[in-house]
Design an enzyme around this catalytic site. Structure first.
Site, PDB file in Angstrom:
ATOM      1  N   ALA A 117       0.862  -1.188   0.000  1.00 26.36           N
ATOM      2  CA  ALA A 117       0.000   0.000   0.000  1.00 26.36           C
ATOM      3  C   ALA A 117       0.894   1.232   0.000  1.00 26.36           C
ATOM      4  O   ALA A 117       2.107   1.125   0.211  1.00 26.36           O
ATOM      5  CB  ALA A 117      -0.907   0.001   1.227  1.00 26.36           C
ATOM      6  N   LYS A 118       0.330   2.378  -0.271  1.00 27.21           N
ATOM      7  CA  LYS A 118       1.069   3.639  -0.161  1.00 27.21           C
ATOM      8  C   LYS A 118       0.066   4.771  -0.146  1.00 27.21           C
ATOM      9  O   LYS A 118      -1.037   4.624  -0.651  1.00 27.21           O
ATOM     10  CB  LYS A 118       2.017   3.814  -1.361  1.00 27.21           C
ATOM     11  CG  LYS A 118       3.171   4.777  -1.099  1.00 27.21           C
ATOM     12  CD  LYS A 118       4.229   4.117  -0.236  1.00 27.21           C
ATOM     13  CE  LYS A 118       5.576   4.801  -0.336  1.00 27.21           C
ATOM     14  NZ  LYS A 118       6.639   3.931   0.172  1.00 27.21           N
ATOM     15  N   GLY A 119       0.477   5.884   0.419  1.00 30.73           N
ATOM     16  CA  GLY A 119      -0.435   7.019   0.414  1.00 30.73           C
ATOM     17  C   GLY A 119       0.221   8.234   1.006  1.00 30.73           C
ATOM     18  O   GLY A 119       1.448   8.288   1.165  1.00 30.73           O
TER      19      GLY A 119
ATOM     20  N   ASP B 221       7.370   7.828   5.866  1.00 33.24           N
ATOM     21  CA  ASP B 221       7.874   7.951   4.499  1.00 33.24           C
ATOM     22  C   ASP B 221       8.404   9.377   4.366  1.00 33.24           C
ATOM     23  O   ASP B 221       8.745   9.989   5.380  1.00 33.24           O
ATOM     24  CB  ASP B 221       6.715   7.652   3.522  1.00 33.24           C
ATOM     25  CG  ASP B 221       7.202   7.181   2.158  1.00 33.24           C
ATOM     26  OD1 ASP B 221       7.857   7.974   1.469  1.00 33.24           O
ATOM     27  OD2 ASP B 221       6.928   6.026   1.782  1.00 33.24           O
TER      28      ASP B 221
END
Lengths: 410, 175
Positions: A101-103, A142
Site C-alpha cells: 500500500a502507499k499514500g 515515508d
C-alpha cells in the site's frame, strides 16, 4: 521521484520473461482499492486549510497491506499507485506476510506548524480509519513523516478502535516502536551487499571503496555499517554538496558533522565534490541512497563502479539499467536491497501483536535471515534463468503473489 | 380446430402472397393430423412424408449427437412449418420432432405437392418461394451458431486462463 512508471516497466519486463497473458498482467497490476479524501483543518491563523489525502491498497493476497505515508506536494493517485505496487513486490521478495500500500497527503509540511501537522494527521486518520488497521493496512513513515506522526496516528486510531499499537510501524521506541527500526534499511543494505559479494566470490566489504549519494537516514546508516565492516567510504554527497577523500573519509566524524551542519558539505576531512562527479568516481561500489532517477541514460556510461547498490527507491532509470547491464555492471535492485526497513517494520508489528519486545540481537539476526533467504532465492533465479537480479526479484515476487492469489481463488 | 381457422394459420405461415383461391387449393391438398404429447412427429433418418404446418401445440426438435445421445436443438410453437426440407428434396429427416403438448397439424404430402407442381399450380410455386425464405432464415441462424461455437473454442474462458497461470507458477516458476 516516484519511479512509479519504472516499477511498471520492470514488472512488465519480468511478466514478459514469464510469458504472462495481458489479462493476468492487468489483474496483478490493478490495485485492490484506491481512496481519496478531503483533509480539511483549521489553521493556526483561523483560516481553513483543505488538503487531499490518498491511500492506495494494491494487493492483500499475502496479508495485511503495508506501506508508507508521505507528506509532499507531489503526492497523487498515480504516484501512490506505483509505489503501492512496489511495496507488494518488495514484501514478497523478502517473504513478509504482507501486501502493498502507499499514500499520503499533498502538502508541504514545512509550511505547517507542528500543531497544524498534528491536526492534519488526526483528520486524515478520521477519514481513513475504516480502511486501515492491524489486520488491514499498516502505514509507516515515508517522505516528511516520522515517528511523531506515527504516534499521532496510533493515538487517533486507538481512540476509535481501542488500544491498537500495531496499526502503524516506525513508532517512537517509547511508544511501542522497535529497536533497530531506525537503522534497519542501512543495515539491510550492507547485509545484501555482503551476501552478494560472498556468493559471487568477490570478497568482502573490507577493503572495498564506496561512493554514497544521499546522507539521510538510509545513506548515513549505510555509511555507518560499511565503515563498521571495514569498507572505505571515499565520497558522500547530499542536496547541500559533497565531500571526497581518496584514502577514505572518517565516517564517525562525518556523521557528527552532518548531524550538526545538516549536510555533508563543508566537512573538514575531505575535499568538495559535486553529485555528478561522485557518480563517475573510480570506486568498487556506487550507492545511490537518496532520490529516484539519479542514474540516467545521460550519466550511466560514466559510472566506473562495478556494483550499483540501490539503497534508494528507483534510483536507476530503465534505460540506464540496460546500459549498466550491457557494460557488465552488477545492479543489486532496490526491491531487495532496501527491504530491511519494511522487514523490521514487520518485526515491530509482530512485537506489538505479541506485546513483547525483542532485543537488538534478535532483530539483527532475524533481519539477516530474511535478507539471506531472499538472496539465495534471487541468486538461484539469476543462475537458472539467466536474468538480472532485478528481473529475478520481480519473478520471485510475481510468483509468490500469484500463487497466493490463485490458491485463494478469484 | 375448424377448417376456416386452419386455413388462416396455413395462410399466415405458408401462403403469404397467395390469393384466397390459391390458399384453398393448397389447404384442400392437405390432410389433418393430431398427435398426443410425447409422441414422435418426425423421426431423424426416416424418409419424409411431406411438410407439416403446426396449427396448435408445441414441439421439441432434437438431434442425435456423435455419442448417440439426443441433443435438444430448439422448440417450436404453433404456428410453424416443419419438415420443409422433405418437401423439396428426397433426403431423410435431419432431426427428430416430438410433441410436447397435444398438437394438430396439416400435412402436405410430397405426392400431393408433386401433383400440384405437375399441374403447374401457381399456388405451389408460391409455396416453394415461401419455403425458400424459411430455409434461408434458418440457415442464417445456423451461421450465427457456428460463429459462436468457433469463438468459444478459440479463447478459453477466464477461469481456465487463471488455472493456467496457477499451473505455471507452481511448476515452471516455483522458486
Amino acid at each position: 521521484m516516484s519511479g512509479a512508471e519504472d516499477v511498471n516497466y520492470y514488472f512488465r519486463k519480468a511478466a514478459r520473461v514469464m510469458d504472462l497473458s495481458t489479462r493476468v498482467e492487468r489483474m496483478l497490476v490493478t490495485p485492490f482499492r484506491e481512496v481519496k479524501v478531503d483533509v480539511s483543518i483549521t489553521l493556526d491563523n483561523g483560516e481553513l486549510g483543505t488538503f487531499i489525502g490518498y491511500r492506495v491498497q494494491h494487493d492483500n493476497s499475502r496479508g495485511p497491506m503495508k506501506g508508507g505515508l508521505r507528506y509532499h506536494p507531489s503526492v497523487d493517485m498515480d504516484e501512490a499507485q506505483g509505489l503501492a505496487s512496489l511495496m507488494t513486490w518488495k514484501t514478497a521478495v523478502v517473504n513478509l506476510p504482507f501486501g502493498g500500500a502507499k499514500g499520503g497527503i499533498a502538502v508541504d509540511p514545512a509550511r505547517l506548524t507542528p500543531r497544524e501537522q498534528e491536526r492534519l494527521t488526526r483528520r486524515f486518520v478520521q477519514q481513513i480509519h475504516d480502511i486501515i488497521g492491524p489486520q488491514r493496512d499498516i502505514p509507516a513513515p515515508d517522505v516528511n513523516t516520522n515517528a511523531q506522526v506515527m504516534a499521532w496516528i496510533m493515538d487517533e486510531y486507538s481512540r476509535m478502535h481501542g488500544f491498537s499499537p500495531a496499526v502503524v510501524t516506525g513508532k517512537p521506541l517509547d511508544l511501542f516502536g522497535s529497536r533497530g527500526r531506525e537503522e534497519a534499511t542501512g543495515r539491510g543494505v550492507v547485509m545484501a551487499l555482503t551476501e552478494y559479494l560472498a556468493d559471487a566470490g568477490r570478497g568482502a566489504v573490507r577493503g572495498k571503496t564506496f561512493a554514497l549519494q544521499g546522507f539521510g537516514n538510509v545513506g548515513s546508516w549505510t555509511a555507518h555499517f560499511l565503515h563498521e565492516h571495514g569498507g572505505q567510504v571515499v565520497a558522500v554527497a547530499d542536496a547541500g554538496g559533497g565531500t571526497h577523500a581518496a584514502d577514505g573519509l572518517d565516517v564517525p566524524a562525518l556523521l557528527d558533522h552532518a548531524r550538526a551542519a545538516g549536510t555533508v558539505a563543508g566537512f573538514v576531512g575531505g575535499e568538495a565534490i559535486t553529485n555528478e562527479a561522485l557518480l563517475a568516481l573510480d570506486v568498487d561500489v556506487l550507492v545511490p541512497a537518496a532520490l529516484g532517477g539519479v542514474i540516467t541514460e545521460a550519466n550511466a556510461a560514466d559510472v566506473r563502479a562495478s556494483i550499483v547498490l540501490e539503497a534508494a527507491n528507483a534510483p536507476t532509470t530503465p534505460k540506464a539499467d540496460e546500459l549498466l547491464q550491457t557494460r557488465g555492471v552488477t545492479v543489486l535492485p532496490d526491491i531487495w536491497v532496501n527491504a530491511g526497513g519494511v522487514t523490521v517494520s514487520y518485526f515491530e508489528w509482530v512485537q506489538n501483536i505479541q506485546q513483547f519486545s525483542w532485543d537488538e540481537d534478535r532483530i539483527t539476526s532475524e533481519l539477516g535471515r530474511h535478507m539471506r533467504d531472499a538472496y539465495a532465492t534471487l541468486a538461484r533465479v539469476v543462475r537458472e534463468r539467466k536474468v538480472s537480479f532485478r528481473t529475478a526479484a520481480y519473478i520471485v515476487a510475481i510468483g509468490r503473489v500469484g500463487r497466493a492469489t490463485t490458491l485463494r481463488g478469484v | 380446430m375448424r377448417g376456416s381457422e386452419a386455413t388462416k394459420v396455413v395462410r399466415s405461415v405458408l401462403c403469404r402472397g397467395l390469393t384466397h383461391e390459391q390458399t384453398d387449393q393448397i389447404v384442400s391438398a392437405m390432410v389433418p393430423v393430431t398427435v398426443e404429447p410425447g409422441a414422435l412427429v418426425l423421426r431423424e433418418g426416416e424418409r419424409g412424408q411431406g411438410l407439416l404446418v403446426l396449427l396448435e401445440g408445441s414441439v421439441e426438435i432434437v438431434k442425435r449427437g456423435v455419442d448417440g445421445h439426443e441433443v435438444p436443438i430448439a422448440t417450436a410453437e404453433a404456428p410453424s412449418v416443419l419438415g420443409e426440407m422433405g418437401l423439396i428434396t428426397d433426403r431423410p429427416h435431419s432431426a427428430t420432432v416430438r410433441a410436447l403438448t397435444p398438437c394438430s397439424f396439416n400435412l402436405l404430402t410430397r405426392s400431393q405437392f408433386d401433383r400440384l407442381l405437375k399441374g403447374e399450380s401457381l399456388a405451389a410455386y408460391k409455396v416453394v418461394a415461401t419455403l425458400a425464405e424459411v430455409i434461408a432464415w434458418r440457415l442464417s441462424r445456423m451461421d450465427d451458431k457456428v460463429v459462436e461455437l468457433a469463438r468459444r473454442r478459440d479463447c478459453p474462458p477466464p477461469v481456465e486462463e487463471l488455472a493456467a497461470f496457477k499451473q505455471k507458477l507452481f511448476s515452471e516458476w516455483n522458486f
